[in-house]
Design a protein around this motif. Structure first.
Motif, mmCIF file in Angstrom:
data_model
loop_
_atom_site.group_PDB
_atom_site.id
_atom_site.type_symbol
_atom_site.label_atom_id
_atom_site.label_comp_id
_atom_site.label_asym_id
_atom_site.label_seq_id
_atom_site.Cartn_x
_atom_site.Cartn_y
_atom_site.Cartn_z
ATOM 1 N N ARG A 160 17.677 2.617 -1.012
ATOM 2 C CA ARG A 160 17.718 1.329 -0.468
ATOM 3 C C ARG A 160 18.679 0.095 -1.219
ATOM 4 N NH1 ARG A 160 15.874 4.821 1.585
ATOM 5 N NH2 ARG A 160 17.731 4.608 2.393
ATOM 6 N N LEU A 161 18.716 0.246 -2.541
ATOM 7 C CA LEU A 161 19.441 -0.628 -3.199
ATOM 8 C C LEU A 161 20.754 -0.453 -3.071
ATOM 9 C CD1 LEU A 161 17.720 -0.452 -6.576
ATOM 10 C CD2 LEU A 161 17.754 -2.472 -5.078
ATOM 11 N N ARG A 162 21.273 0.920 -2.882
ATOM 12 C CA ARG A 162 22.753 1.004 -2.253
ATOM 13 C C ARG A 162 22.926 0.642 -1.181
ATOM 14 N NH1 ARG A 162 21.412 6.293 -4.767
ATOM 15 N NH2 ARG A 162 22.294 6.667 -6.670
ATOM 16 N N ASP A 163 22.194 0.693 -0.081
ATOM 17 C CA ASP A 163 22.277 0.300 1.215
ATOM 18 C C ASP A 163 22.546 -1.227 1.126
ATOM 19 O OD1 ASP A 163 21.965 2.885 2.125
ATOM 20 O OD2 ASP A 163 19.894 2.542 2.712
ATOM 21 N N PHE A 164 21.528 -1.869 0.326
ATOM 22 C CA PHE A 164 21.676 -3.385 0.453
ATOM 23 C C PHE A 164 22.819 -3.824 -0.121
ATOM 24 C CE2 PHE A 164 20.961 -7.476 -1.954
ATOM 25 C CZ PHE A 164 20.551 -8.152 -1.142
ATOM 26 N N VAL A 165 23.434 -3.214 -1.326
ATOM 27 C CA VAL A 165 25.054 -3.574 -1.929
ATOM 28 C C VAL A 165 25.929 -3.136 -0.980
ATOM 29 C CG1 VAL A 165 26.468 -2.987 -3.741
ATOM 30 C CG2 VAL A 165 24.064 -3.597 -4.189
ATOM 31 N N ASP A 166 25.773 -2.066 -0.154
ATOM 32 C CA ASP A 166 26.793 -1.962 1.039
ATOM 33 C C ASP A 166 27.049 -3.135 1.836
ATOM 34 O OD1 ASP A 166 27.576 0.533 -0.523
ATOM 35 O OD2 ASP A 166 26.210 1.644 1.092
ATOM 36 N N LEU A 167 25.615 -3.652 2.155
ATOM 37 C CA LEU A 167 25.677 -4.732 3.259
ATOM 38 C C LEU A 167 25.970 -5.939 2.619
ATOM 39 C CD1 LEU A 167 22.453 -3.577 5.402
ATOM 40 C CD2 LEU A 167 25.041 -3.465 5.845
ATOM 41 N N ASN A 168 25.744 -6.241 1.232
ATOM 42 C CA ASN A 168 25.793 -7.596 0.608
ATOM 43 C C ASN A 168 26.527 -7.294 -0.823
ATOM 44 O OD1 ASN A 168 23.798 -9.152 2.516
ATOM 45 N ND2 ASN A 168 22.588 -7.310 1.894
ATOM 46 N N PRO A 169 27.821 -6.942 -0.751
ATOM 47 C CA PRO A 169 28.529 -6.630 -1.933
ATOM 48 C C PRO A 169 28.597 -7.687 -2.997
ATOM 49 C CG PRO A 169 30.009 -6.838 -0.102
ATOM 50 C CD PRO A 169 28.689 -6.827 0.497
ATOM 51 N N GLU A 170 28.440 -8.874 -2.480
ATOM 52 C CA GLU A 170 28.262 -10.140 -3.676
ATOM 53 C C GLU A 170 27.333 -9.832 -4.275
ATOM 54 O OE1 GLU A 170 26.233 -11.768 0.236
ATOM 55 O OE2 GLU A 170 27.760 -10.369 -0.314
ATOM 56 N N PHE A 171 26.209 -9.175 -3.965
ATOM 57 C CA PHE A 171 24.949 -8.961 -5.169
ATOM 58 C C PHE A 171 25.043 -7.562 -5.821
ATOM 59 C CE2 PHE A 171 23.239 -11.654 -1.595
ATOM 60 C CZ PHE A 171 22.712 -12.321 -2.399
ATOM 61 N N GLU A 172 26.282 -7.158 -5.837
ATOM 62 C CA GLU A 172 26.433 -5.826 -6.785
ATOM 63 C C GLU A 172 25.889 -6.054 -8.019
ATOM 64 O OE1 GLU A 172 29.673 -2.389 -7.999
ATOM 65 O OE2 GLU A 172 30.323 -4.184 -6.592
ATOM 66 N N ASP A 182 0.793 -1.162 -0.048
ATOM 67 C CA ASP A 182 -0.071 0.008 -0.091
ATOM 68 C C ASP A 182 0.887 1.397 0.063
ATOM 69 O OD1 ASP A 182 -2.267 -1.446 -0.171
ATOM 70 O OD2 ASP A 182 -2.522 -1.434 2.219
ATOM 71 N N GLU A 183 1.962 1.059 -0.071
ATOM 72 C CA GLU A 183 3.080 2.276 0.184
ATOM 73 C C GLU A 183 3.507 2.601 -1.274
ATOM 74 O OE1 GLU A 183 6.463 1.650 2.690
ATOM 75 O OE2 GLU A 183 5.182 0.539 4.116
ATOM 76 N N GLN A 184 3.719 3.984 -1.168
ATOM 77 C CA GLN A 184 4.109 4.672 -2.515
ATOM 78 C C GLN A 184 5.508 5.087 -2.273
ATOM 79 O OE1 GLN A 184 1.546 7.507 -4.486
ATOM 80 N NE2 GLN A 184 -0.016 6.068 -4.439
ATOM 81 N N VAL A 185 6.401 4.720 -3.102
ATOM 82 C CA VAL A 185 7.904 5.279 -2.793
ATOM 83 C C VAL A 185 8.432 5.863 -4.067
ATOM 84 C CG1 VAL A 185 8.198 3.708 -1.109
ATOM 85 C CG2 VAL A 185 8.926 3.234 -3.372
ATOM 86 N N SER A 186 9.683 6.653 -3.701
ATOM 87 C CA SER A 186 9.893 7.587 -4.970
ATOM 88 C C SER A 186 11.287 6.730 -5.289
ATOM 89 C CB SER A 186 10.536 8.745 -4.730
ATOM 90 O OG SER A 186 11.630 8.748 -3.637
ATOM 91 N N MET A 187 11.790 6.919 -6.694
ATOM 92 C CA MET A 187 12.763 6.369 -7.285
ATOM 93 C C MET A 187 13.796 6.763 -6.449
ATOM 94 S SD MET A 187 12.099 4.041 -9.432
ATOM 95 C CE MET A 187 10.628 3.476 -9.659
ATOM 96 N N GLU A 188 14.152 7.766 -6.122
ATOM 97 C CA GLU A 188 15.141 8.286 -5.243
ATOM 98 C C GLU A 188 15.333 7.305 -3.902
ATOM 99 O OE1 GLU A 188 17.193 12.217 -2.943
ATOM 100 O OE2 GLU A 188 15.434 12.326 -4.065
ATOM 101 N N TRP A 189 14.039 6.948 -3.241
ATOM 102 C CA TRP A 189 14.202 6.513 -2.091
ATOM 103 C C TRP A 189 14.655 4.888 -2.464
ATOM 104 C CZ3 TRP A 189 11.855 1.760 -0.394
ATOM 105 C CH2 TRP A 189 11.927 1.475 0.821
ATOM 106 N N LEU A 190 14.166 4.410 -3.403
ATOM 107 C CA LEU A 190 14.461 2.908 -3.850
ATOM 108 C C LEU A 190 15.939 2.809 -4.403
ATOM 109 C CD1 LEU A 190 13.574 0.215 -4.837
ATOM 110 C CD2 LEU A 190 13.081 0.932 -7.150
ATOM 111 N N GLY A 191 16.626 3.740 -4.902
ATOM 112 C CA GLY A 191 17.705 3.914 -5.398
ATOM 113 C C GLY A 191 18.709 3.846 -3.934
#
Length: 59
Positions: free
Chosen positions: A28-40, A17-26
């Protein structure tokens, strides 16, 4: 059903039900890769795919 479908289903269930911006998504993706570099590479491919969804070229 692919294994990833479970994660996608959970995402839709919990945050559908949430709406997010592409900036927010970007961010979160950067945060994820920082924590999980094997998924870059997969994250880079996913982000590129999302960015080009509306491209008229079928290259």
């Amino acid at each position: 059903m692919y294994f990833t479908d479970r994660g996608i289903e959970e995402l839709v269930e919990r945050r559908g039900d949430e709406q997010v911006s592409m900036e927010w998504l970007g961010e979160r993706l950067r945060d994820f890769v920082d924590l999980n570099p094997e998924f870059e590479t997969p994250i880079e491919r996913f982000a590129t795919w999302l960015a080009r969804l509306d491209d008229e070229d079928d290259d």
